[in-house]
Scaffold this active site. Structure first.
Site, PDB file in Angstrom:
ATOM      1  N   ARG A 252      19.388  10.508   3.113  1.00 41.58           N
ATOM      2  CA  ARG A 252      17.939  10.695   3.209  1.00 41.58           C
ATOM      3  C   ARG A 252      17.260   9.470   2.635  1.00 41.58           C
ATOM      4  NH1 ARG A 252      19.270  14.025   6.190  1.00 41.58           N
ATOM      5  NH2 ARG A 252      18.698  16.239   6.313  1.00 41.58           N
ATOM      6  N   GLU A 280      10.156   8.726   7.758  1.00 41.31           N
ATOM      7  CA  GLU A 280      10.920   8.602   8.994  1.00 41.31           C
ATOM      8  C   GLU A 280      10.000   9.058  10.126  1.00 41.31           C
ATOM      9  OE1 GLU A 280      15.583   9.349   9.880  1.00 41.31           O
ATOM     10  OE2 GLU A 280      14.431  11.074   9.196  1.00 41.31           O
ATOM     11  N   HIS A 299      18.193   7.820  13.040  1.00 41.82           N
ATOM     12  CA  HIS A 299      18.846   9.061  12.605  1.00 41.82           C
ATOM     13  C   HIS A 299      19.854   9.542  13.647  1.00 41.82           C
ATOM     14  CE1 HIS A 299      17.965  12.476   9.565  1.00 41.82           C
ATOM     15  NE2 HIS A 299      19.240  12.512   9.928  1.00 41.82           N
TER      16      HIS A 299
END
Length: 341
Positions: A252, A280, A299
């Site tokens: 993360r 993000e 991701h």
């Protein structure tokens, strides 16, 4: 806990984003689930307060969840008086499993073990590419259209006896360690819950956090994002990295001091491979987008494309086990939640 069943197949329903359900639970998997359950027909429930949701939940004993599942709070559980188990088709259950679920005694399963595999594969690929200096070498080759003197150029290039630091012996961190075993690498591990003896059993050397950053050519972050781990990778730790070291983050973005990381990467002191950022997505004008020392991917380390089949395979197996009374093979326990992503 073993589920003791009497009678026929349990009633089951899907609760997740309908598009996610279509991607993961294709018709063949719906057929497989229907062999073990009385499965409510699609579309999946993504709002548990609708009239249809209440009708479906009233008889549901097993909920098959995924990305976009609403929280299973007290109101949702009140509409599902027979619910006894949740089988999650993705990794983290933090978004929908609430204290009310644990207080009811609901059994929970997760496909986190299946989702850990592609993340670990991505990580190992990036470790090997980083030490081999593949991206910058390819960039220079494209610009020069000529080969450099391989005997004299980049003496620090290569994977032989390099040091890799793994931050956290999570499911993914342990899989990375396993996949790195065939290579001539020294692997360090920082995890405050793993003893030196346990680290030795894993085939790695336990290190403190400062030691890991100071000694590693590549540091790979696999720590769950928890209140205690937010900002764990601080400016001081980034400053301790060796010049030309690479930091990889597939966990993360908020685990890092991103401002400090940006400063270090823009200065050309270290490299970064970031599959996650904070936020993000990064703002369009963020300097990391155009920094040659940063590789940013959207991701993608987790399950993508045909890797979603692995999640579905595990879920079908878990549902079959639970429906037979054997219990889940990949249970999530309440006591483990403070340490899970």
């Amino acid at each position: 806990m073993v589920t003791l069943r009497t009678g026929g197949r349990p009633h089951a329903a899907l609760a997740m984003n309908p598009e996610a359900a279509e991607r993961i639970l294709t018709p063949e998997y719906l057929t497989a689930l229907a062999e073990h359950t009385e499965l409510a027909p699609p579309p999946a429930l993504d709002d548990l307060a609708t009239d249809r949701a209440r009708r479906v939940l009233a008889g549901t004993e097993l909920l098959i969840t995924g990305w976009g599942c609403p929280p299973l709070d007290g109101a949702a559980l009140a509409a599902a008086p027979r619910l006894r188990a949740v089988a999650h088709t993705a990794g983290s259950v933090r978004g929908h499993i609430t204290d009310a679920c644990w207080e009811r005694g609901i059994e929970v399963s997760s496909a986190a073990a299946a989702n850990a595999l592609p993340v670990a594969e991505y990580t190992v690929a990036m470790i090997l590419l980083a030490n081999k200096r593949v991206l910058e070498t390819a960039r220079a080759y494209r610009a020069d259209r000529a080969r450099a003197d391989w005997l004299h150029d980049r003496p620090g290039m290569g994977n032989y006896r390099r040091t890799v630091g793994i931050l956290s012996a999570s499911l993914i961190g342990r899989r990375v360690i396993e996949l790195l075993r065939p290579y001539d690498l020294e692997v360090l591990l920082y995890d405050p819950y793993v003893t030196a003896e346990e680290a030795t059993a894993l085939g790695v050397r336990a290190a403190t956090l400062p030691e890991l950053f100071a000694a590693s050519d590549v540091v790979s972050v696999h720590t769950p994002l928890l209140p205690a781990t937010r900002g764990l990778v601080s400016r001081d730790l980034l400053a301790a990295l060796r010049p030309d070291a690479t930091l990889i983050n597939t966990a993360r973005g908020a685990l890092l001091d991103q401002e400090a990381l940006t400063d270090a990467v823009l200065a050309g002191r270290i490299r970064a491979v970031l599959d996650v950022t904070e936020p993000e997505v990064l703002p369009p004008g963020h300097p990391l987008w155009t920094c040659e020392n940063a590789l940013i991917t959207p991701h993608i380390a987790g399950s993508q494309g045909n890797e979603l089949r692995r999640l579905a395979d595990l879920t079908v197996t878990e549902v079959a086990r639970w429906a037979s009374g054997a219990g889940f093979a990949h249970p999530v326990r309440r006591e483990g939640m403070p340490f899970r992503a």
